[in-house]
Scaffold this motif. Structure first.
Motif, PDB file in Angstrom:
ATOM      1  N   GLY A 281       0.786  -1.223   0.000  1.00 50.44           N
ATOM      2  CA  GLY A 281       0.000   0.000   0.000  1.00 50.44           C
ATOM      3  C   GLY A 281       0.813   1.264   0.000  1.00 50.44           C
ATOM      4  O   GLY A 281       0.273   2.347  -0.205  1.00 50.44           O
ATOM      5  N   SER A 282       2.131   1.172   0.241  1.00 47.99           N
ATOM      6  CA  SER A 282       2.964   2.369   0.324  1.00 47.99           C
ATOM      7  C   SER A 282       3.932   2.505  -0.836  1.00 47.99           C
ATOM      8  O   SER A 282       4.489   3.582  -1.060  1.00 47.99           O
ATOM      9  CB  SER A 282       3.776   2.352   1.634  1.00 47.99           C
ATOM     10  N   ARG A 283       4.174   1.440  -1.591  1.00 47.23           N
ATOM     11  CA  ARG A 283       5.153   1.504  -2.660  1.00 47.23           C
ATOM     12  C   ARG A 283       4.734   2.524  -3.718  1.00 47.23           C
ATOM     13  O   ARG A 283       3.597   2.544  -4.177  1.00 47.23           O
ATOM     14  CB  ARG A 283       5.317   0.130  -3.319  1.00 47.23           C
ATOM     15  N   GLY A 284       5.676   3.387  -4.077  1.00 43.62           N
ATOM     16  CA  GLY A 284       5.406   4.410  -5.072  1.00 43.62           C
ATOM     17  C   GLY A 284       4.673   5.615  -4.540  1.00 43.62           C
ATOM     18  O   GLY A 284       4.373   6.546  -5.290  1.00 43.62           O
ATOM     19  N   GLU A 285       4.384   5.640  -3.247  1.00 36.51           N
ATOM     20  CA  GLU A 285       3.639   6.743  -2.642  1.00 36.51           C
ATOM     21  C   GLU A 285       4.544   7.679  -1.846  1.00 36.51           C
ATOM     22  O   GLU A 285       4.061   8.582  -1.161  1.00 36.51           O
ATOM     23  CB  GLU A 285       2.543   6.185  -1.717  1.00 36.51           C
ATOM     24  N   GLY A 286       5.861   7.453  -1.880  1.00 35.98           N
ATOM     25  CA  GLY A 286       6.780   8.291  -1.126  1.00 35.98           C
ATOM     26  C   GLY A 286       6.807   7.962   0.347  1.00 35.98           C
ATOM     27  O   GLY A 286       7.332   8.738   1.154  1.00 35.98           O
ATOM     28  N   LEU A 287       6.240   6.821   0.729  1.00 34.75           N
ATOM     29  CA  LEU A 287       6.197   6.402   2.118  1.00 34.75           C
ATOM     30  C   LEU A 287       7.169   5.243   2.336  1.00 34.75           C
ATOM     31  O   LEU A 287       7.785   4.731   1.400  1.00 34.75           O
ATOM     32  CB  LEU A 287       4.773   5.992   2.494  1.00 34.75           C
ATOM     33  N   GLY A 288       7.271   4.808   3.593  1.00 34.32           N
ATOM     34  CA  GLY A 288       8.202   3.735   3.917  1.00 34.32           C
ATOM     35  C   GLY A 288       7.621   2.374   3.595  1.00 34.32           C
ATOM     36  O   GLY A 288       6.785   1.862   4.341  1.00 34.32           O
ATOM     37  N   TRP A 289       8.044   1.761   2.481  1.00 30.30           N
ATOM     38  CA  TRP A 289       7.442   0.484   2.102  1.00 30.30           C
ATOM     39  C   TRP A 289       8.385  -0.713   2.268  1.00 30.30           C
ATOM     40  O   TRP A 289       7.947  -1.865   2.224  1.00 30.30           O
ATOM     41  CB  TRP A 289       6.913   0.533   0.667  1.00 30.30           C
ATOM     42  N   ARG A 290       9.685  -0.482   2.504  1.00 29.93           N
ATOM     43  CA  ARG A 290      10.610  -1.584   2.794  1.00 29.93           C
ATOM     44  C   ARG A 290      11.809  -1.013   3.554  1.00 29.93           C
ATOM     45  O   ARG A 290      12.148   0.169   3.403  1.00 29.93           O
ATOM     46  CB  ARG A 290      11.081  -2.273   1.515  1.00 29.93           C
ATOM     47  N   THR A 291      12.452  -1.859   4.341  1.00 35.14           N
ATOM     48  CA  THR A 291      13.496  -1.401   5.243  1.00 35.14           C
ATOM     49  C   THR A 291      14.737  -2.279   5.116  1.00 35.14           C
ATOM     50  O   THR A 291      14.787  -3.370   5.704  1.00 35.14           O
ATOM     51  CB  THR A 291      13.000  -1.436   6.701  1.00 35.14           C
ATOM     52  N   PRO A 292      15.757  -1.850   4.367  1.00 34.81           N
ATOM     53  CA  PRO A 292      17.032  -2.571   4.406  1.00 34.81           C
ATOM     54  C   PRO A 292      17.561  -2.619   5.842  1.00 34.81           C
ATOM     55  O   PRO A 292      17.341  -1.695   6.630  1.00 34.81           O
ATOM     56  CB  PRO A 292      17.941  -1.734   3.501  1.00 34.81           C
ATOM     57  N   HIS A 293      18.276  -3.688   6.164  1.00 36.37           N
ATOM     58  CA  HIS A 293      18.762  -3.846   7.524  1.00 36.37           C
ATOM     59  C   HIS A 293      20.004  -4.724   7.525  1.00 36.37           C
ATOM     60  O   HIS A 293      20.286  -5.436   6.555  1.00 36.37           O
ATOM     61  CB  HIS A 293      17.676  -4.452   8.424  1.00 36.37           C
TER      62      HIS A 293
END
Length: 320
Positions: A281-293
Motif C-alpha cells: 500500500g505504500s510503494r510508489g507513494e513516497g512512504l516507507g514500504w521496505r526497510t534494508p537492515h
C-alpha cells in the motif's frame, strides 16, 4: 496477552539531529561481483555468493526519540512487546505461544484485519559451535534441512528478505491457504514484516541497524536467490548454477551515501523492533514500504557489551 497500546508519533524530523551516533562498517554489495547472487543456508551457517565490502557508516541511536519513528514514514518502529516466553532456547515453548503473541502485537501496531506468522529463527553473534542448537536446526535423520526454528549467525549484509516482484503472488497464496482457507472477501493491502527481539542482556555487541525507508529509492536492490540446502556447495560452479524459476529471493543493496541508518541501543526482552519487508500500500507513494537492515558490531560499549541473542518472526498482515 493484550498487546501494548499505540503511542502518538512525533512528526518533527529536526529532532533526528539531536541523537548520539556511532560509526560502524556495513557490508554492501560490491559492483564487481558475479551476475548471479545467491544465499545458501544450512544448519548454523549462511553463505552468499555475492561479493560484499565494508563501508564506514554513521548509525544514529534512536533510543532517546523512539516515539518519533513511524511505520508508514520510516518503515520501522520500536514497540513495547511484553512476552510470556521464559526460555527462548526452548522450541516447544516458542512453538506453543510465541507466534500468536507476535501476531497480536503486529495486528495492534498496524491496525490490520488479519495477521499470520510465517516462522521464526534464533540468531546469535556468539560461537554457534559452543551452543546447544535449537532442536529444529538439526535435521531429522533422512530428512532435509528446514530453515525454521533453528539457530543461525547474525545476518551481516545490507538486505531486505523479500524481492518486490515476487510478493503479490506470494501474498495471494498465503491469504488463500493460511489467512482465509475457508474463503474470504480478498485483501486491498498486505505488509510483510519482521518482528525482531533481542533477549540477551544489554548492551549487545552486535545489534540490528535499520535504514530509513524514505532514504532508499524504489529502483534500488538486486535479487539474491535463496537456496535452502542440507550442505553448502563446495565449489563456485555449483553455487553459480543457472537460476531456477519461482525461487524465493531477497533484495541486496549497493552502497548509497543517501541511506540513513538507525538502531536502538540497550534493547530489552520486552521490546521489539518491527520493520517492513514489503508494503503493497505504500510503494510508489513516497512512504516507507521496505526497510534494508543489517547486523553491525557496535563499538560504543567496548568492553561492556554482551553477546547478542535474538529471535525474529516474519508475519504478513492483510487489510480486507
Amino acid at each position: 496477552m493484550a498487546p501494548a497500546a499505540a503511542v502518538a508519533i512525533d512528526d518533527d524530523d529536526s529532532i533526528e539531529d539531536t541523537v548520539r551516533t556511532t560509526t560502524a562498517n556495513l557490508n554492501y554489495l560490491l559492483p564487481d561481483g558475479p551476475s548471479i547472487n545467491r544465499r545458501f543456508v544450512s544448519a548454523g551457517v549462511e553463505v552468499n555468493t555475492g561479493k560484499y565490502g565494508p563501508y564506514p557508516t554513521t548509525i544514529r541511536d534512536g533510543r532517546t526519540i523512539r516515539d518519533h519513528f513511524g511505520l508508514d514514514r520510516h518503515g520501522f518502529r520500536l514497540i513495547d512487546a511484553p512476552t510470556t516466553i521464559q526460555n527462548f532456547h526452548d522450541s516447544t515453548e516458542i512453538e506453543a505461544k510465541y507466534q500468536d503473541e507476535v501476531c497480536a502485537h503486529v495486528k495492534a501496531a498496524y491496525g490490520a484485519d488479519v495477521v499470520i506468522a510465517m516462522g521464526w529463527m534464533l540468531r546469535t553473534s556468539g560461537n554457534i559451535g559452543k551452543k546447544d542448537p535449537a532442536p529444529n536446526s538439526v535435521p531429522e535423520k533422512g530428512k532435509p534441512y528446514r530453515h525454521y526454528g533453528g539457530l543461525q549467525p547474525a545476518a551481516g549484509e545490507v538486505h531486505v528478505d523479500t524481492e518486490p516482484s515476487r510478493q503479490l503472488a506470494y501474498a495471494h497464496r498465503l491469504y488463500a491457504t493460511k489467512a482465509r482457507p475457508n474463503g474470504g472477501p480478498g485483501f486491498k493491502r498486505f505488509v510483510i514484516s519482521s518482528f525482531w527481539r533481542t533477549f540477551s542482556p544489554p548492551p549487545q555487541e552486535c545489534p540490528l541497524a535499520v535504514c530509513d525507508a524514505r532514504s532508499v529509492r524504489d529502483d534500488e536492490g538486486t535479487p539474491n536467490e535463496l537456496r535452502i540446502v542440507d550442505k553448502i556447495p563446495e565449489t563456485e560452479e555449483a553455487m553459480l548454477a543457472p537460476m531456477e524459476e519461482a525461487q524465493l529471493a531477497a533484495a541486496i543493496f549497493h552502497h548509497s551515501d543517501g541511506h540513513r541508518w538507525w538502531y536502538f541501543s540497550d534493547m530489552v526482552k520486552d521490546e521489539a523492533l518491527l520493520f517492513k519487508f514489503h508494503d503493497s500500500g505504500s510503494r510508489g507513494e513516497g512512504l516507507g514500504w521496505r526497510t534494508p537492515h543489517s547486523a553491525f558490531w557496535d563499538e560504543s560499549f567496548r568492553g561492556e557489551a554482551n553477546v547478542r541473542e535474538s529471535i525474529e518472526c516474519r508475519t504478513i498482515a492483510f487489510w480486507e
